[in-house]
Design a protein around this motif. Structure first.
Motif, PDB file in Angstrom:
ATOM      1  N   PHE A 504     -39.191 -15.245  28.647  1.00  0.00           N
ATOM      2  CA  PHE A 504     -38.630 -14.111  27.911  1.00  0.00           C
ATOM      3  C   PHE A 504     -37.221 -13.798  28.411  1.00  0.00           C
ATOM      4  CE2 PHE A 504     -37.675  -9.598  27.572  1.00  0.00           C
ATOM      5  CZ  PHE A 504     -37.849  -9.392  26.213  1.00  0.00           C
ATOM      6  N   ASP A 505     -37.016 -13.815  29.721  1.00  0.00           N
ATOM      7  CA  ASP A 505     -35.689 -13.501  30.280  1.00  0.00           C
ATOM      8  C   ASP A 505     -34.658 -14.536  29.846  1.00  0.00           C
ATOM      9  OD1 ASP A 505     -36.751 -11.278  31.524  1.00  0.00           O
ATOM     10  OD2 ASP A 505     -37.030 -12.274  33.466  1.00  0.00           O
ATOM     11  N   VAL A 506     -35.052 -15.811  29.770  1.00  0.00           N
ATOM     12  CA  VAL A 506     -34.139 -16.847  29.302  1.00  0.00           C
ATOM     13  C   VAL A 506     -33.738 -16.574  27.857  1.00  0.00           C
ATOM     14  CG1 VAL A 506     -33.948 -19.293  28.695  1.00  0.00           C
ATOM     15  CG2 VAL A 506     -34.924 -18.632  30.902  1.00  0.00           C
ATOM     16  N   ILE A 507     -34.725 -16.291  27.018  1.00  0.00           N
ATOM     17  CA  ILE A 507     -34.450 -16.023  25.601  1.00  0.00           C
ATOM     18  C   ILE A 507     -33.570 -14.792  25.463  1.00  0.00           C
ATOM     19  CG2 ILE A 507     -35.511 -15.394  23.398  1.00  0.00           C
ATOM     20  CD1 ILE A 507     -38.004 -16.994  24.359  1.00  0.00           C
ATOM     21  N   LYS A 508     -33.856 -13.761  26.247  1.00  0.00           N
ATOM     22  CA  LYS A 508     -33.068 -12.518  26.197  1.00  0.00           C
ATOM     23  C   LYS A 508     -31.625 -12.762  26.622  1.00  0.00           C
ATOM     24  CE  LYS A 508     -32.533  -7.969  26.051  1.00  0.00           C
ATOM     25  NZ  LYS A 508     -32.558  -7.229  24.770  1.00  0.00           N
ATOM     26  N   SER A 509     -31.436 -13.515  27.706  1.00  0.00           N
ATOM     27  CA  SER A 509     -30.072 -13.756  28.192  1.00  0.00           C
ATOM     28  C   SER A 509     -29.283 -14.624  27.220  1.00  0.00           C
ATOM     29  CB  SER A 509     -30.120 -14.419  29.573  1.00  0.00           C
ATOM     30  OG  SER A 509     -30.688 -15.709  29.503  1.00  0.00           O
ATOM     31  N   LEU A 510     -29.938 -15.601  26.607  1.00  0.00           N
ATOM     32  CA  LEU A 510     -29.235 -16.442  25.640  1.00  0.00           C
ATOM     33  C   LEU A 510     -28.924 -15.666  24.361  1.00  0.00           C
ATOM     34  CD1 LEU A 510     -31.164 -19.813  26.069  1.00  0.00           C
ATOM     35  CD2 LEU A 510     -28.903 -19.202  26.958  1.00  0.00           C
ATOM     36  N   THR A 511     -29.781 -14.720  24.013  1.00  0.00           N
ATOM     37  CA  THR A 511     -29.490 -13.856  22.862  1.00  0.00           C
ATOM     38  C   THR A 511     -28.265 -12.993  23.141  1.00  0.00           C
ATOM     39  OG1 THR A 511     -31.832 -13.804  22.280  1.00  0.00           O
ATOM     40  CG2 THR A 511     -30.435 -12.122  21.306  1.00  0.00           C
ATOM     41  N   ALA A 512     -28.157 -12.488  24.384  1.00  0.00           N
ATOM     42  CA  ALA A 512     -26.985 -11.700  24.760  1.00  0.00           C
ATOM     43  C   ALA A 512     -25.723 -12.545  24.686  1.00  0.00           C
ATOM     44  CB  ALA A 512     -27.181 -11.140  26.170  1.00  0.00           C
ATOM     45  N   LEU A 514     -25.324 -15.046  22.737  1.00  0.00           N
ATOM     46  CA  LEU A 514     -25.113 -15.241  21.307  1.00  0.00           C
ATOM     47  C   LEU A 514     -24.414 -14.030  20.695  1.00  0.00           C
ATOM     48  CD1 LEU A 514     -25.715 -16.714  18.598  1.00  0.00           C
ATOM     49  CD2 LEU A 514     -27.949 -15.605  18.630  1.00  0.00           C
ATOM     50  N   ARG A 515     -24.829 -12.839  21.079  1.00  0.00           N
ATOM     51  CA  ARG A 515     -24.250 -11.611  20.532  1.00  0.00           C
ATOM     52  C   ARG A 515     -22.791 -11.440  20.941  1.00  0.00           C
ATOM     53  NH1 ARG A 515     -27.332 -10.428  16.323  1.00  0.00           N
ATOM     54  NH2 ARG A 515     -29.367  -9.490  16.807  1.00  0.00           N
ATOM     55  N   SER A 516     -22.406 -12.047  22.043  1.00  0.00           N
ATOM     56  CA  SER A 516     -21.023 -11.906  22.507  1.00  0.00           C
ATOM     57  C   SER A 516     -20.061 -12.759  21.696  1.00  0.00           C
ATOM     58  CB  SER A 516     -20.918 -12.291  23.986  1.00  0.00           C
ATOM     59  OG  SER A 516     -21.176 -13.681  24.165  1.00  0.00           O
TER      60      SER A 516
END
Length: 545
Positions: A504-512, A514-516
C-alpha cells in the motif's frame, strides 16, 4: 541381394563414422558418466542434499530477492553457449549458472510482494511428492501401468469431494460420476467441451435421423461472458465450434438468467444447437461468481452442458463459510478447480469432477471400446483407466503430491491458509477504502480491485510506474461497456500484514509522484497506448491458465 539394394546399404554403412568416437576424436568409453542414472548414486546423494538446502534457502529468503527480474527479452541467449556441451560438466558448475544466469530472470511467484494474476502456491510436502513421483517415473495411462498411481488418484479425488462438500454424484462410488486430475483448467475445459459436443450431436441425431453428423456439428454453439477466462475462446477454436461471448452491461461482471435464456432462444430460432456454457466461480478480472442457481435449471431443461470453472476460488470450498458462494453447483455437469493455485500443491495440477463419466468416454471415444462398455468396467471394478479420461494418453503421478499435502497440512492447515489469504485482502481493502485518493471497486476472497479517482490514462500511468518501480508486482484489467481500467491486488498466504502495508505504501508513494506531474495530451495518449499494449500482453499470459 543386389536387386534388393543390400550391396549399396552395406557400402553406406561402411562409410559411417565410428559411433563411439566424438567429434574431437576421443572415445565415449573415456567419458565418466553413469548412463543408467546420469550421475552415480554417491554424487546424487551429495548434490541432492545440496539441492534441498538450496530450495529451502531460496524459499526461506525469497523476500530478499527482487520480485520482478530486471532483464530484457533475449538476455539468456547472450549468457549461455549456442550448443549443448559434448562432455559432462560438474553439477556444481550447473548450480553456479542457475544462481548467476537463471535466477536473475525469474519472476518469484511465491514472493511476499507478488500480488499479480492468481497465486500458484507450493509447499515443502508438495515438492517432496513431486520429487518422489519423478523418481518413480511411471506413466500411469492404465491401472497395470502403475496400480497405486491410479488408485491413489481415485482416493484423493473422493477425499476432496467430501472435504469440499461437493455433490455426491462426483464421487467414484456414485452411480455415474467420478473425478480425474489433469494438468490445467484449459485441458479440463477442453475435455468437457469435447464430451458435451458428442452428447449434443448424439441427441440431435436421435431426433433428426435424416440429418448427418457434420450437419449437427455445424449447428453447435457454446456460451460464455466477456469475463470468462480466455481459455474458453481458445478451446472453442480448437474444436471448431462457434462461441457467443455475452457482453455484460456496465457495472456487472457476471451472467444473469435473462441474458442467457435470450441468447439460447435466439440461437434455437436460427436452427443452432446450444450445447455448452462455462460458468465462472471466480472470474479472472474481479473474482465474481456467475449465478449458477439461476442458469442451472435452464441448462438441465435444455440439456446444455454446464461446466463450472472454479480454478482459483474452488479451493475455498474447504472452508464452510465460503460454500454459499457456490450455490447451484448441484446443477453442474462438470466442476473444475486447480489445487496448484490455493491448495499448496505446486503446478501443474487441476482436478475435474464429472456428473456422468460415460459422456466423457464418448467425447474421447476410441474404436476399441464404447463409452458404455468403459463405464461398465469402471463402475463394476471401481478402477478407471485414466487414459480414457483425458486428451493425453501418458500422465503423471500428480495424486502423490496432493496426498502428501493433505496428510502433512491436514484440512485444518489448508483452511487456516485460505482464511489468512482473505484476511490479508480485507486489510488491503480497508487501507485503500480509508484513503480518499483511491476507490475500491470489488473485494472478493483474496482479490481486491481498485483505482485512483481519476481517468483511465492516469490509472494506466500508475500501473506503469508500479511495473517500472519493481518493488511489488500486480497487474491491471478493464471491464464493462464502456470499459473501466483498474488495478488488481491479490494476496497469498506468503504475505503478512507488514507486506500488505508495504505494498500500500508503495502504491501511495507512486501515486504522489504521479500527482506531482502534469500530463500533456500527447503523454495521455501515449499512456493509453501503453495501457492497451500491457492489457494485450496480460491476455496472452493469462490464456495459458
Amino acid at each position: 541381394m543386389a536387386a534388393l539394394g543390400l550391396d549399396s546399404a552395406e557400402s553406406a554403412k561402411a562409410a559411417l563414422p565410428d559411433p563411439t568416437a566424438d567429434e574431437n576424436g576421443g572415445e565415449e568409453n573415456d567419458v565418466k558418466v553413469d548412463i543408467k542414472r546420469g550421475m552415480d548414486t554417491a554424487t546424487f546423494r551429495r548434490v541432492g542434499k545440496q539441492m534441498v538446502d538450496y530450495v529451502a534457502d531460496y524459499l526461506e529468503n525469497i523476500g530478499d530477492r527482487p520480485v520482478l527480474p530486471n532483464v530484457q527479452p533475449g538476455y539468456l541467449r547472450d549468457l549461455l553457449p549456442g550448443a549443448a556441451p559434448e562432455r559432462p560438466e560438474d553439477f556444481e558448475k550447473v548450480m553456479e549458472d542457475v544462481e548467476s544466469k537463471i535466477m536473475p530472470g525469474i519472476t518469484h511467484w511465491n514472493h511476499p510482494n507478488f500480488h499479480a494474476y492468481y497465486p500458484s502456491l507450493n509447499s515443502y510436502p508438495s515438492i517432496l511428492g513431486d520429487l518422489l513421483s519423478s523418481a518413480i517415473g511411471c506413466v500411469g495411462f492404465s491401472w497395470i501401468a502403475s496400480p497405486a498411481a491410479t488408485e491413489l488418484e481415485v482416493i484423493v479425488c473422493d477425499w476432496m469431494v467430501k472435504a469440499m462438500d461437493l455433490p455426491s454424484h462426483f464421487l467414484s462410488t456414485s452411480e455415474t460420476g467420478g473425478a480425474v486430475i489433469h494438468g490445467t483448467a484449459t485441458e479440463s475445459t477442453l475435455t468437457c467441451m469435447l464430451a458435451a459436443r458428442e452428447r449434443a450431436i448424439k441427441d440431435w441425431l436421435k431426433e433428426h435421423p435424416e440429418s448427418g453428423y457434420f450437419d449437427a456439428f455445424s449447428r453447435l454453439v457454446c456460451y460464455s461472458t466477456d469475463q470468462t477466462h480466455s481459455m474458453i475462446v481458445r478451446n472453442a477454436s480448437f474444436i471448431g465450434i462457434e462461441i457467443r461471448r455475452l457482453h455484460l452491461p456496465e457495472g456487472r461482471t457476471s451472467l444473469n438468467r435473462k441474458e442467457f435464456v435470450q441468447a439460447v432462444e435466439e440461437d434455437k430460432a436460427k436452427g443452432r444447437i446450444p450445447f455448452f456454457v462455462c460458468g465462472s466461480f471466480g472470474t479472472t478480472s474481479s473474482c465474481d461468481f456467475d449465478p449458477v442457481e439461476e442458469i442451472g435449471p435452464v441448462c438441465m431443461s435444455e440439456r446444455i452442458w454446464l461446466h463450472i470453472d472454479a480454478a482459483y476460488a474452488g479451493a475455498f470450498l474447504f472452508c464452510p463459510e465460503y460454500r454459499p458462494l457456490m450455490r447451484g453447483i448441484e446443477y453442474a455437469d462438470s466442476f473444475n478447480f486447480n489445487p496448484h493455485k490455493m491448495m499448496h500443491v505446486n503446478f501443474d495440477c487441476s482436478a475435474l469432477f464429472l456428473r456422468c463419466v460415460e459422456d466423457l468416454f464418448d467425447g474421447l471415444k476410441e474404436d476399441l471400446l464404447s463409452g458404455l462398455k468403459l463405464m461398465k468396467i469402471f463402475k463394476e471394478q471401481g478402477i478407471p483407466d485414466y487414459r480414457h479420461w483425458e486428451i493425453p494418453l501418458g500422465r503423471r503421478f500428480r495424486a502423490l503430491k496432493i496426498w502428501f499435502v493433505l496428510r502433512s497440512m491436514g484440512l485444518q492447515g489448508l483452511r487456516k491458509s485460505l482464511r489468512h489469504h482473505v484476511q490479508m485482502a480485507d486489510h488491503f481493502a480497508e487501507r485503500m477504502g480509508a484513503d480518499p485518493e483511491f476507490e475500491v471497486l470489488t473485494k472478493s476472497l483474496g482479490l481486491v480491485t481498485f483505482r485512483v479517482k481519476d481517468t483511465d490514462a492516469v490509472n494506466a500511468l500508475l500501473y506503469n510506474l508500479i511495473c517500472d518501480d519493481g518493488r511489488i508486482h500486480l497487474n491491471a484489467a478493464e471491464t464493462g461497456n464502456p470499459p473501466t481500467y483498474y488495478l488488481r491486488f491479490v494476496c497469498t498466504s506468503h504475505a503478512e500484514q507488514k507486506d500488505v502495508d508495504f505494498a500500500f505504501d508503495v502504491i501511495k508513494s507512486l501515486t504522489a509522484r504521479l500527482r506531482s506531474r502534469r500530463l500533456s495530451l500527447s503523454e495521455v495518449q501515449a499512456e493509453r497506448e501503453k495501457m492497451l499494449n500491457n492489457l494485450a500482453q496480460q491476455r496472452r499470459i493469462t490464456s495459458t491458465g
